[in-house]
Design an enzyme around this catalytic site. Structure first.
Site, PDB file in Angstrom:
ATOM      1  N   ARG A  51       0.809  -1.069  -0.007  1.00  0.00           N
ATOM      2  CA  ARG A  51      -0.016   0.058  -0.116  1.00  0.00           C
ATOM      3  C   ARG A  51       0.899   1.237  -0.043  1.00  0.00           C
ATOM      4  O   ARG A  51       2.106   1.016   0.309  1.00  0.00           O
ATOM      5  CB  ARG A  51      -1.119  -0.262   1.088  1.00  0.00           C
ATOM      6  CG  ARG A  51      -0.438  -0.550   2.344  1.00  0.00           C
ATOM      7  CD  ARG A  51       0.427   0.056   3.394  1.00  0.00           C
ATOM      8  NE  ARG A  51       0.112   1.503   3.528  1.00  0.00           N
ATOM      9  CZ  ARG A  51       1.196   2.400   3.669  1.00  0.00           C
ATOM     10  NH1 ARG A  51       2.290   1.832   3.788  1.00  0.00           N
ATOM     11  NH2 ARG A  51       1.207   3.557   3.840  1.00  0.00           N
ATOM     12  N   ASP A 247      -1.914  10.563  -2.247  1.00  0.00           N
ATOM     13  CA  ASP A 247      -2.476   9.605  -3.336  1.00  0.00           C
ATOM     14  C   ASP A 247      -2.664  10.016  -4.655  1.00  0.00           C
ATOM     15  O   ASP A 247      -2.897   9.583  -5.955  1.00  0.00           O
ATOM     16  CB  ASP A 247      -3.506   8.635  -3.072  1.00  0.00           C
ATOM     17  CG  ASP A 247      -2.948   7.765  -1.711  1.00  0.00           C
ATOM     18  OD1 ASP A 247      -2.653   6.734  -1.935  1.00  0.00           O
ATOM     19  OD2 ASP A 247      -2.957   8.180  -0.709  1.00  0.00           O
TER      20      ASP A 247
END
Length: 355
Positions: A51, A247
């Site tokens: 992740r 992100d």
């Protein structure tokens, strides 16, 4: 390829498989997952074995390599690229990496007229995935220096820097060294860091499980707090900077990051803390005008109603579990990328650096 922290390799390419440090079980276990197919990589991304936006993009590029079998029709390979691209929706690095691999395939088709995977194409895809991995490590170290210089330039008085961070943005979330945690590392390397306040980061506890682990490995001083104590720590411990990753960053400087980041930005503005976002240029999406256009991933109920094997909410509880939120550019003091630093981001400033 080393992940540039404590000898641990979070992502490594063996020549035949992708080896991922399983971030579901840290810090209690050091366990690796071996991916032999593109489907294995997509599942690892979905299940958060790997992740962090940069790490997801790197892993996906190796997933393309695993999908490319010599003699395979190119339309079959392209279907695997689409499958990898859909593994998680919010992090733009995933689609950026896939697009970069696809560009190589397109050049191959144009130049050779081949409609299948050749040995030459396979070699080029491997080289490109390794390049994406190495470039991320280099970018992280550059961002660490840029962020450190910005922060040291704001020093007033004699105290060292007091930092708060959220989620995990270190070697575990990237190719190596880290984005926001890379800046924190750079401050520690010159002995200008007093302490890091680490938010636990519900519901996956990436701060408690991962960031605390990374900092403890390097003996960087930190304290761990629950997310809802952030305002208390800003007020009582006089935090100087909140430093987070991203992100996705849109054309106007709006930033999507782990849920709770938006709240921290509001709290930082109230308490006079500077707010810094650190991310590689692969996280910037100039095709999206504002954060309102970002697709926000929502995950399953079990992440909130279960704590390990224990049920902590009444049966049939309705759950809202967005895992990202969007911080408006107006609340961001600095965006740091390997291309440079943008102070008080606007569309014009973003265009100047990224167009």
């Amino acid at each position: 390829m080393q992940s540039s922290f404590s000898g641990v390799e979070a992502i490594s390419w063996t020549g035949e498989q992708l080896k991922l440090l399983d971030q579901q079980v840290l810090p209690n276990q050091i366990r690796y997952v071996l991916c032999s197919t593109a489907e294995d990589v997509a599942l690892a991304i979905q299940q958060m074995v790997v992740r962090g936006a940069p790490a997801i993009g790197i892993s996906a590029s190796y997933g393309v390599v695993l999908a490319a079998t010599i003699g395979q029709p190119l339309n079959t390979l392209m279907a695997s690229l689409d499958m990898l691209s859909a593994a998680r929706p919010t992090a733009v690095n995933l689609r950026w990496a896939i697009a970069r691999m696809k560009a190589l395939i397109d050049v191959h088709v144009t130049s050779s007229k081949e409609q299948q995977v050749t040995a030459s194409l396979k070699d080029k895809l491997i080289a490109e995935a390794i390049a994406i991995h190495q470039e991320d490590i280099t970018a992280n170290k550059t961002m660490g220096q840029y962020g450190k210089q910005v922060i040291l330039a704001t020093l007033s008085g004699s105290h060292k820097i007091r930092v708060m961070t959220h989620c995990n943005t270190g070697a575990l979330a990237t190719g190596g060294y880290g984005t926001a945690l890379g800046v924190i590392r750079a401050l520690a390397e010159v002995d200008e860091l007093q302490q890091v306040w680490v938010n636990e980061t519900r519901p996956w506890l990436q701060g408690a499980r991962l960031t605390a682990w990374e900092l403890s490995q390097e003996k960087i001083p930190f304290v761990l707090g629950v997310d809802s104590a952030a305002a208390y720590h800003m007020a009582t411990n006089k935090i100087d900077w909140v430093i987070v990753g991203a992100d996705r960053i849109t054309a106007n400087g709006d930033t999507a990051n782990k849920i709770g980041t938006y709240s921290l930005a509001i709290l930082a503005r109230h308490h006079g803390c500077k707010f810094m976002v650190v991310a590689p240029s692969s996280t910037v999406d100039m095709d999206l005008a504002t954060g309102n256009e970002i697709e926000i991933e929502c995950r399953g109920n079990h992440e909130l109603v279960m704590l390990g094997e224990k049920n902590v909410a009444p049966e049939n509880t309705v759950v809202s579990n967005p895992v990202f939120d969007v911080t408006p550019a107006s609340l961001i003091d600095m965006i740091v990328t390997e291309r440079g630093v943008i102070e008080n981001p606007t569309l014009a400033k973003m265009q100047q650096l990224f167009c």
